[in-house]
Design a protein around this motif. Sequence first.
Motif, mmCIF file in Angstrom:
data_model
loop_
_atom_site.group_PDB
_atom_site.id
_atom_site.type_symbol
_atom_site.label_atom_id
_atom_site.label_comp_id
_atom_site.label_asym_id
_atom_site.label_seq_id
_atom_site.Cartn_x
_atom_site.Cartn_y
_atom_site.Cartn_z
ATOM 1 N N UNK A 31 42.906 37.722 20.738
ATOM 2 C CA UNK A 31 42.863 39.069 21.386
ATOM 3 C C UNK A 31 41.216 39.049 21.995
ATOM 4 N N UNK A 32 40.141 38.526 21.504
ATOM 5 C CA UNK A 32 38.982 38.659 21.784
ATOM 6 C C UNK A 32 38.889 37.556 22.967
ATOM 7 N N UNK A 33 39.675 36.533 22.768
ATOM 8 C CA UNK A 33 39.461 35.520 24.183
ATOM 9 C C UNK A 33 39.991 36.510 25.348
ATOM 10 N N UNK A 34 41.103 37.421 25.085
ATOM 11 C CA UNK A 34 41.658 37.966 26.281
ATOM 12 C C UNK A 34 40.781 39.357 26.845
ATOM 13 N N UNK A 35 40.058 39.608 25.994
ATOM 14 C CA UNK A 35 39.173 40.863 26.110
ATOM 15 C C UNK A 35 37.570 40.395 26.871
ATOM 16 N N UNK A 36 37.512 39.249 26.948
ATOM 17 C CA UNK A 36 36.157 38.580 27.487
ATOM 18 C C UNK A 36 36.004 39.227 28.849
ATOM 19 N N UNK A 37 36.968 38.821 29.718
ATOM 20 C CA UNK A 37 36.991 39.448 30.937
ATOM 21 C C UNK A 37 36.694 41.028 31.473
ATOM 22 N N UNK A 38 37.427 41.751 30.427
ATOM 23 C CA UNK A 38 36.995 43.311 30.228
ATOM 24 C C UNK A 38 35.573 43.658 29.947
ATOM 25 N N UNK A 39 35.218 42.903 29.028
ATOM 26 C CA UNK A 39 33.930 42.949 28.437
ATOM 27 C C UNK A 39 32.707 42.538 29.368
ATOM 28 N N UNK A 40 33.087 41.497 30.178
ATOM 29 C CA UNK A 40 31.988 40.960 31.365
ATOM 30 C C UNK A 40 31.894 41.818 32.416
ATOM 31 N N UNK A 41 32.862 42.683 32.571
ATOM 32 C CA UNK A 41 32.990 43.535 33.605
ATOM 33 C C UNK A 41 31.827 44.704 33.709
ATOM 34 N N UNK A 42 31.715 44.992 32.270
ATOM 35 C CA UNK A 42 30.454 45.857 32.083
ATOM 36 C C UNK A 42 29.198 45.352 31.818
ATOM 37 N N UNK A 43 28.949 43.998 32.013
ATOM 38 C CA UNK A 43 27.832 43.483 31.867
ATOM 39 C C UNK A 43 27.446 43.350 30.292
ATOM 40 N N UNK A 44 28.476 43.299 29.621
ATOM 41 C CA UNK A 44 28.245 43.352 28.233
ATOM 42 C C UNK A 44 28.390 41.715 27.530
ATOM 43 N N UNK A 45 27.946 41.464 26.787
ATOM 44 C CA UNK A 45 28.116 40.082 26.007
ATOM 45 C C UNK A 45 28.841 40.013 24.788
ATOM 46 N N UNK A 46 29.885 39.195 24.394
ATOM 47 C CA UNK A 46 30.678 39.144 23.114
ATOM 48 C C UNK A 46 29.983 37.951 22.253
ATOM 49 N N UNK A 47 29.532 38.431 21.214
ATOM 50 C CA UNK A 47 28.732 37.048 20.324
ATOM 51 C C UNK A 47 29.896 37.280 19.276
ATOM 52 N N UNK A 48 30.134 35.793 19.298
ATOM 53 C CA UNK A 48 30.975 35.306 17.936
ATOM 54 C C UNK A 48 30.454 34.278 17.383
ATOM 55 N N UNK A 50 31.310 39.189 14.825
ATOM 56 C CA UNK A 50 31.879 39.523 16.077
ATOM 57 C C UNK A 50 30.744 40.826 16.432
ATOM 58 N N UNK A 51 30.115 40.872 17.634
ATOM 59 C CA UNK A 51 29.282 41.945 18.003
ATOM 60 C C UNK A 51 29.250 42.008 19.636
ATOM 61 N N UNK A 52 29.270 43.190 20.300
ATOM 62 C CA UNK A 52 28.911 43.574 21.556
ATOM 63 C C UNK A 52 27.257 43.593 21.858
ATOM 64 N N UNK A 53 26.976 42.935 22.448
ATOM 65 C CA UNK A 53 25.536 43.026 23.161
ATOM 66 C C UNK A 53 25.347 43.503 24.437
ATOM 67 N N UNK A 54 24.369 44.194 24.726
ATOM 68 C CA UNK A 54 23.814 44.608 26.409
ATOM 69 C C UNK A 54 23.392 45.900 26.280
ATOM 70 N N UNK A 55 23.031 46.205 27.601
ATOM 71 C CA UNK A 55 22.206 47.723 27.723
ATOM 72 C C UNK A 55 22.913 48.633 27.222
ATOM 73 N N UNK A 56 22.274 49.888 26.870
ATOM 74 C CA UNK A 56 22.585 50.893 26.271
ATOM 75 C C UNK A 56 23.611 51.730 27.452
ATOM 76 N N UNK A 57 23.149 51.563 28.636
ATOM 77 C CA UNK A 57 24.043 52.299 29.776
ATOM 78 C C UNK A 57 25.152 51.790 30.003
ATOM 79 N N UNK A 58 25.426 50.527 29.898
ATOM 80 C CA UNK A 58 26.402 49.704 29.986
ATOM 81 C C UNK A 58 27.553 49.845 28.845
#
Length: 695
Positions: A126-143, A149-157
Amino acid sequence: MNISSRQRMILDILLDHENGITVKEIADEVEVSSRTIHRELEEIEIFLQQYHLKLVKRAGVGILMEGDLDAKEELRLSLINVTTLNFTADERKVMILCLLLGSTEPIKLVSLAYDLKVTPATISHDLDDLEDWIQKYDLSLIRKRGYGVELQGKESFKRKAISNLISDHLNELELIGLIKENIQGKSSRNIDSISERLLGLIEKEKLIMVENALRNLEKEWPYPLADSAYIGLVIHLALAMERIKKGERIKFDENYLQELKGTQEYKVAAQILERLEMIFQMEIPADEIGYITMHLRGAKLRNSQNDPLQFSNAEFVAKIMEFIRYCEDKLDTQFSRDSSLLYGLLTHMEPALFRIQRNMKIRNPLLDQIKANYGDLFRVIQEAVKVVFSNIDVPEEETGYLVMHFGAALERTSEKEWDYRALIVCSSGIGSSKILATRIEKEIPEIVEIRNVSLFDIDHIPKREYDMIISTIPLLIEANKYILVSPLLTKEDIQKIKLYMRGIKVHRSDLEQLKPKLQNNPLEKLKSMKSYFHHIIDIIEGFDFPTISIPYEHTEEIINHICNLLHQKKIIKNKEKVVKQLLEREKLSGIGIPNTGLALFHGRNDQMTQVSFTIHHLMKPIWMRSMENKQIEIENIVMLLGPKEITKEGLEVLSHISALLIDDETIDALKTQETKIIADYFSKKLYEYCYDLMQ
């Protein structure tokens, strides 16, 4: 017995296809194999036994659900609140995003798997499938192994991702209802539902505090906000308060903030921020003003024809004129002289371009219907947008709204006049359908013939006698065969009806041929008048306006109390059945009439011995859901009841009374709280009704 999300989906499909559907078609819609559907149907058959329903397989037709219509309706209602054991793949991915966005630290893969009742390998996929959605908001998926597992990125994003996740998976009515339920502490949904998890990203206390902060600021706003824009603003602010409290700070471009400072929206945003600081007792960074201003600037009410905006940007006006001329050439239709089209586009495009340039997402709940009814026009507008506004990427949702402007212009240029006939449906044919009919007569004059019918009567009316069905409650027919609206007819409802009308035009000359011949038999007319008088006299003689002095906390207690009074007067035989029906009707949609303090309970039941109209004053007001799906304070309960087998004349009389309830004169009479004054008022109105009938 509990059921899975997939089984719930299959049941919904079977209920929507009363004439049958093949296993292959179900499998395609649920996106699983036919073998899986066969396996699920075995469990569903056991589940249906408690509703006395069964699945039948018919050659050439497929699977269909057989059983009593009332049992099917009971099943449909129960599916709304049914507890699910597991989720579909899409639901599970939304849950994963909710958990990651709501967490301030890494989450173990095995913990996600346990929460969602799947294997760690499934979560990893599922996390593999979500990578594109997450990147769309300029966020990074750390595994990381051992880290989680953690989402990293600017607070506004992160905030934008949360807001869009909520708006993508909850429609406006559901969102308003859930927010209100959460605020009132009345939510009965399981915390594992997608809706609850989404709203769990924001504490319910913060939602009510934000609403309090905004409550009296409407008069300060430079223009009215659409419901969707207001909801978006509430969510944004509640989310901001939540994240600030956790130490998450947002940054706003200083140069752009300076540009915004001279606008009306900035002044209002500053007031909102000041009030929020006072309510939440904490310091809020000035950067938040910029984001509040952006929400207000991107949320002007569409089609506001009363706002005397002055468009000083000559280049912008020239662009809109170029856009109109391009569409003129492609459609071979004269639009340049249509001032309503020009003004409408100028009003819409200014905030639309602002939203697009700032990547602020917008919902268009009518998009599919617009594409279906205006397919060719949609393609032309989409092409025109790409040519004229070539430097921006206009989403389909915005294009849909532009199509509606041009669709209205095309209607205005049409030389022919068209008439329509509508059936208006509510559960009993007495209350909300008449209120809706009154609104339709005012807002959509093209509908020249309106007929109020009940849920029970709809199948007995020949299709040649109407052009459309408009209902205040879900019907057991295909969704594209009727229009589901609020009894108060919102602007969105009006657009839905007009879009539907476009495909079913009937010329006035044809309509006149289809109308039933007037009944010329004098004896039949006299019998009809006798029936009207009989029901009206029963209603006037049975009218009462008692006060309920017991401080009940719940609707069920109040309805029990009232039905007990009517039972003592022998108007109701078995009160439990009537109480159950009235409470089930309340679950379908709100029954509070806005700006009146009235809640209208109405219905037809075989336990009623005669028609009955009473109003019950509450010494202690109660909060109930309105026809606009908002919580309002109710002071008076209106009971409008009739036998299941009621004459056409009796039904019309009850419907006429329900229409009177939204009249200012009625509200003035009720304010006196004098039974005689109120009874005399309704007697006078019903006498006038009879007089008009005789004329």
